[in-house]
Scaffold this motif. Structure first.
Motif, PDB file in Angstrom:
ATOM      1  N   VAL A 173       0.852  -1.188   0.000  1.00  0.00           N
ATOM      2  CA  VAL A 173       0.000   0.000   0.000  1.00  0.00           C
ATOM      3  C   VAL A 173       0.887   1.237   0.000  1.00  0.00           C
ATOM      4  O   VAL A 173       1.742   1.411   0.873  1.00  0.00           O
ATOM      5  CB  VAL A 173      -0.917   0.020   1.240  1.00  0.00           C
ATOM      6  N   GLY A 174       0.713   2.091  -0.986  1.00  0.00           N
ATOM      7  CA  GLY A 174       1.487   3.322  -1.068  1.00  0.00           C
ATOM      8  C   GLY A 174       0.746   4.478  -0.417  1.00  0.00           C
ATOM      9  O   GLY A 174      -0.476   4.597  -0.521  1.00  0.00           O
ATOM     10  N   ILE A 175       1.463   5.328   0.256  1.00  0.00           N
ATOM     11  CA  ILE A 175       0.896   6.515   0.872  1.00  0.00           C
ATOM     12  C   ILE A 175       1.885   7.668   0.719  1.00  0.00           C
ATOM     13  O   ILE A 175       3.087   7.450   0.579  1.00  0.00           O
ATOM     14  CB  ILE A 175       0.564   6.312   2.374  1.00  0.00           C
ATOM     15  N   VAL A 176       1.374   8.883   0.737  1.00  0.00           N
ATOM     16  CA  VAL A 176       2.242  10.059   0.740  1.00  0.00           C
ATOM     17  C   VAL A 176       2.551  10.397   2.187  1.00  0.00           C
ATOM     18  O   VAL A 176       1.659  10.670   2.982  1.00  0.00           O
ATOM     19  CB  VAL A 176       1.557  11.251   0.048  1.00  0.00           C
ATOM     20  N   MET A 177       3.833  10.351   2.522  1.00  0.00           N
ATOM     21  CA  MET A 177       4.246  10.542   3.902  1.00  0.00           C
ATOM     22  C   MET A 177       5.735  10.856   3.947  1.00  0.00           C
ATOM     23  O   MET A 177       6.504  10.292   3.173  1.00  0.00           O
ATOM     24  CB  MET A 177       3.975   9.259   4.709  1.00  0.00           C
ATOM     25  N   ASP A 178       6.109  11.740   4.826  1.00  0.00           N
ATOM     26  CA  ASP A 178       7.528  12.025   5.040  1.00  0.00           C
ATOM     27  C   ASP A 178       7.985  11.240   6.262  1.00  0.00           C
ATOM     28  O   ASP A 178       7.582  11.553   7.383  1.00  0.00           O
ATOM     29  CB  ASP A 178       7.742  13.523   5.254  1.00  0.00           C
ATOM     30  N   PRO A 179       8.805  10.209   6.089  1.00  0.00           N
ATOM     31  CA  PRO A 179       9.242   9.421   7.242  1.00  0.00           C
ATOM     32  C   PRO A 179       9.909  10.262   8.318  1.00  0.00           C
ATOM     33  O   PRO A 179       9.785   9.982   9.509  1.00  0.00           O
ATOM     34  CB  PRO A 179      10.231   8.416   6.627  1.00  0.00           C
ATOM     35  N   ALA A 180      10.611  11.326   7.909  1.00  0.00           N
ATOM     36  CA  ALA A 180      11.309  12.158   8.883  1.00  0.00           C
ATOM     37  C   ALA A 180      10.348  12.908   9.805  1.00  0.00           C
ATOM     38  O   ALA A 180      10.721  13.352  10.876  1.00  0.00           O
ATOM     39  CB  ALA A 180      12.219  13.157   8.160  1.00  0.00           C
ATOM     40  N   ALA A 181       9.080  13.039   9.348  1.00  0.00           N
ATOM     41  CA  ALA A 181       8.109  13.774  10.157  1.00  0.00           C
ATOM     42  C   ALA A 181       7.470  12.898  11.229  1.00  0.00           C
ATOM     43  O   ALA A 181       6.644  13.382  12.002  1.00  0.00           O
ATOM     44  CB  ALA A 181       7.033  14.367   9.253  1.00  0.00           C
ATOM     45  N   GLY A 182       7.821  11.635  11.263  1.00  0.00           N
ATOM     46  CA  GLY A 182       7.281  10.764  12.290  1.00  0.00           C
ATOM     47  C   GLY A 182       5.822  10.411  12.081  1.00  0.00           C
ATOM     48  O   GLY A 182       5.068  10.267  13.040  1.00  0.00           O
ATOM     49  N   ASP A 183       5.396  10.257  10.824  1.00  0.00           N
ATOM     50  CA  ASP A 183       3.987  10.011  10.526  1.00  0.00           C
ATOM     51  C   ASP A 183       3.591   8.539  10.616  1.00  0.00           C
ATOM     52  O   ASP A 183       2.421   8.220  10.484  1.00  0.00           O
ATOM     53  CB  ASP A 183       3.658  10.511   9.119  1.00  0.00           C
ATOM     54  N   PHE A 184       4.541   7.638  10.819  1.00  0.00           N
ATOM     55  CA  PHE A 184       4.214   6.228  10.758  1.00  0.00           C
ATOM     56  C   PHE A 184       3.196   5.817  11.816  1.00  0.00           C
ATOM     57  O   PHE A 184       2.347   4.970  11.578  1.00  0.00           O
ATOM     58  CB  PHE A 184       5.487   5.394  10.902  1.00  0.00           C
ATOM     59  N   GLY A 185       3.268   6.415  12.976  1.00  0.00           N
ATOM     60  CA  GLY A 185       2.306   6.090  14.024  1.00  0.00           C
ATOM     61  C   GLY A 185       0.890   6.414  13.606  1.00  0.00           C
ATOM     62  O   GLY A 185      -0.047   5.673  13.918  1.00  0.00           O
ATOM     63  N   ARG A 186       0.704   7.518  12.878  1.00  0.00           N
ATOM     64  CA  ARG A 186      -0.645   7.897  12.447  1.00  0.00           C
ATOM     65  C   ARG A 186      -1.156   6.965  11.359  1.00  0.00           C
ATOM     66  O   ARG A 186      -2.360   6.789  11.210  1.00  0.00           O
ATOM     67  CB  ARG A 186      -0.644   9.341  11.947  1.00  0.00           C
ATOM     68  N   ALA A 187      -0.242   6.376  10.596  1.00  0.00           N
ATOM     69  CA  ALA A 187      -0.660   5.467   9.528  1.00  0.00           C
ATOM     70  C   ALA A 187      -0.874   4.042  10.030  1.00  0.00           C
ATOM     71  O   ALA A 187      -1.501   3.233   9.330  1.00  0.00           O
ATOM     72  CB  ALA A 187       0.384   5.463   8.414  1.00  0.00           C
ATOM     73  N   ALA A 188      -0.398   3.732  11.223  1.00  0.00           N
ATOM     74  CA  ALA A 188      -0.472   2.356  11.724  1.00  0.00           C
ATOM     75  C   ALA A 188      -1.902   1.814  11.789  1.00  0.00           C
ATOM     76  O   ALA A 188      -2.142   0.669  11.394  1.00  0.00           O
ATOM     77  CB  ALA A 188       0.205   2.261  13.087  1.00  0.00           C
ATOM     78  N   PRO A 189      -2.892   2.589  12.273  1.00  0.00           N
ATOM     79  CA  PRO A 189      -4.255   2.023  12.317  1.00  0.00           C
ATOM     80  C   PRO A 189      -4.788   1.630  10.947  1.00  0.00           C
ATOM     81  O   PRO A 189      -5.536   0.652  10.826  1.00  0.00           O
ATOM     82  CB  PRO A 189      -5.080   3.163  12.935  1.00  0.00           C
ATOM     83  N   MET A 205       1.061   2.853 -10.915  1.00  0.00           N
ATOM     84  CA  MET A 205       1.014   2.559 -12.352  1.00  0.00           C
ATOM     85  C   MET A 205       1.995   1.451 -12.723  1.00  0.00           C
ATOM     86  O   MET A 205       1.693   0.590 -13.547  1.00  0.00           O
ATOM     87  CB  MET A 205       1.330   3.824 -13.160  1.00  0.00           C
ATOM     88  N   THR A 206       3.172   1.476 -12.129  1.00  0.00           N
ATOM     89  CA  THR A 206       4.216   0.518 -12.495  1.00  0.00           C
ATOM     90  C   THR A 206       4.151  -0.776 -11.698  1.00  0.00           C
ATOM     91  O   THR A 206       4.906  -1.710 -11.971  1.00  0.00           O
ATOM     92  CB  THR A 206       5.605   1.147 -12.294  1.00  0.00           C
ATOM     93  N   GLY A 207       3.259  -0.847 -10.700  1.00  0.00           N
ATOM     94  CA  GLY A 207       3.151  -2.053  -9.895  1.00  0.00           C
ATOM     95  C   GLY A 207       4.059  -2.070  -8.694  1.00  0.00           C
ATOM     96  O   GLY A 207       4.145  -3.094  -8.008  1.00  0.00           O
ATOM     97  N   GLU A 208       4.720  -0.960  -8.410  1.00  0.00           N
ATOM     98  CA  GLU A 208       5.529  -0.882  -7.186  1.00  0.00           C
ATOM     99  C   GLU A 208       4.640  -1.085  -5.954  1.00  0.00           C
ATOM    100  O   GLU A 208       5.059  -1.692  -4.970  1.00  0.00           O
ATOM    101  CB  GLU A 208       6.227   0.483  -7.117  1.00  0.00           C
ATOM    102  N   VAL A 209       3.413  -0.584  -6.019  1.00  0.00           N
ATOM    103  CA  VAL A 209       2.420  -0.829  -4.970  1.00  0.00           C
ATOM    104  C   VAL A 209       1.144  -1.318  -5.642  1.00  0.00           C
ATOM    105  O   VAL A 209       0.918  -1.118  -6.841  1.00  0.00           O
ATOM    106  CB  VAL A 209       2.136   0.426  -4.117  1.00  0.00           C
ATOM    107  N   HIS A 210       0.301  -1.982  -4.836  1.00  0.00           N
ATOM    108  CA  HIS A 210      -0.961  -2.504  -5.351  1.00  0.00           C
ATOM    109  C   HIS A 210      -2.131  -1.547  -5.120  1.00  0.00           C
ATOM    110  O   HIS A 210      -3.126  -1.609  -5.863  1.00  0.00           O
ATOM    111  CB  HIS A 210      -1.316  -3.829  -4.650  1.00  0.00           C
TER     112      HIS A 210
END
Length: 354
Positions: free
Chosen positions: A82-98, A127-132
């Motif tokens: 699953v692809g999402i727009v997110m900046d890892p440096a901003a610490g957004d992973f916790g918000r995406a976890a649910p 488009m290229t299949g990097e994510v579904h």
């Protein structure tokens, strides 16, 4: 030995950070090359918990090992990326976890989140299949679908006012002889930016389908503005005869409806009773979550059920999601026909959930 969930989450963070740190931030173009894939397997969670049917260690009459995953679904696809727009440096992973946990629990498949720094990269990845699977804008979906024909919109968010879509509209001043699409030709037309979907491209495609081809007008007849509100203000000032804008077309008309350019004017104290809508597109659903068509139908069906259920309300969006299909984006898709030469990958958001 089983991997713990805490170790898995750390692994995801490391992998996502490594992937995104090497990604380009350039705009999508037909000449861009695909994002490099990480070397080796990208996801290795708990696969050893699923015992093969002929595993001699399972033992006759012994209970099968418990697993959070469904062996039948694993046979269809080993993971959902699953692809999402997110900046890892901003610490957004916790918000995406649910969101990830919701999908994984419902699918009973491993779900890997992959972060991209901007929507152009995410569009290219699906488009290229990097994510579904990926949440896109309506214009990003339409542009990608016009190029690859490989995507299916599954769900779109419900708006805070309860609405599920928006309309591209054409505005004119009442009493000036502009009563329908045929009267727009030859007039001074204020639009959004040249590649704006909701305040230019959809109107041009829709009017063309109605027999009014504005592309051949004098170049100075289509006057681009920074946004649809600026285009509407040009109409109010008398600097244009027509303005391309957008609206929910829901709620009280005198107040400018619930959302859109007329509402923006009314909230600024501008009198809108002298404006009329002389053309409106069909309803366009909000920003879609799309899935590649090569994902098995069973998985696509379960994804739609998950995202339209109560779990998505609790974990992703308070307003929830509605099921959508390609027909819900027909006016936008018409602005991005295959091989049309229309600029693709234009991802600046416009109103109406685009």
């Amino acid at each position: 030995m089983r991997l713990s969930r805490s170790f898995f989450r750390c692994l995801v963070v490391v992998l996502l950070g490594a992937l995104v740190s090497g990604a380009s931030v350039g705009r999508l173009s037909a000449e861009d090359t695909a994002l490099p894939r990480p070397d080796g397997p990208a996801f290795l969670p708990w696969q050893e918990e699923v015992a093969p049917p002929d595993d001699p260690e399972a033992g006759a009459g012994q209970p099968a090992p418990t697993t959070p995953f469904d062996p039948a679904r694993l046979a269809l696809m080993p993971e959902l990326r699953v692809g999402i727009v997110m900046d890892p440096a901003a610490g957004d992973f916790g918000r995406a976890a649910p969101f990830r946990e919701l999908l994984e629990a419902g699918l009973r498949l491993p779900v890997l989140l992959i972060a991209y720094r901007d929507l152009s990269q995410l569009q290219k990845a699906v488009m290229t299949g990097e994510v579904h699977y990926a949440p896109l804008s309506a214009s990003a979906y339409a542009a990608a679908q016009g190029e690859c024909g490989c995507l299916e919109p599954l769900v779109a968010p419900r708006e805070a006012d309860g609405g599920t879509g928006w309309h591209a509209i054409v505005l004119a001043r009442a009493g000036e002889g502009i009563d329908g699409p045929a009267d727009v030709a030859g007039r001074r037309i204020a639009t959004g930016p040249r590649e704006a979907v909701g305040s230019r491209l959809v109107q041009l495609a829709g009017l063309s389908a109605a027999g009014v081809d504005l592309e051949g007008q004098a170049a100075d007849a289509l006057i681009a503005h920074d946004d649809p509100l600026s285009a509407a203000l040009a109409l109010v000032r008398g600097d244009a005869d027509v303005a391309f804008a957008w609206s929910s077309l829901q709620g009280e008309a005198a107040a400018g409806y619930s959302r859109g350019t007329l509402r923006d004017l009314a909230e600024r104290g501008i009198e809108i009773s002298g404006l009329r809508i002389v053309w409106a597109s069909g309803a366009i659903a909000g920003a879609p979550h799309v899935v590649r068509r090569d994902v098995p139908q069973e998985i696509r069906g379960v994804l739609a059920a998950i995202m339209t259920g109560q779990g998505a309300v609790d974990a992703v969006s308070d307003e929830g999601f509605v099921a959508v299909g390609a027909q819900d984006y027909a006016p936008v898709l018409a602005a991005f026909p295959p091989d049309s030469g229309t600029p693709r990958g234009r991802l600046e958001p416009v109103g109406g959930g685009n």
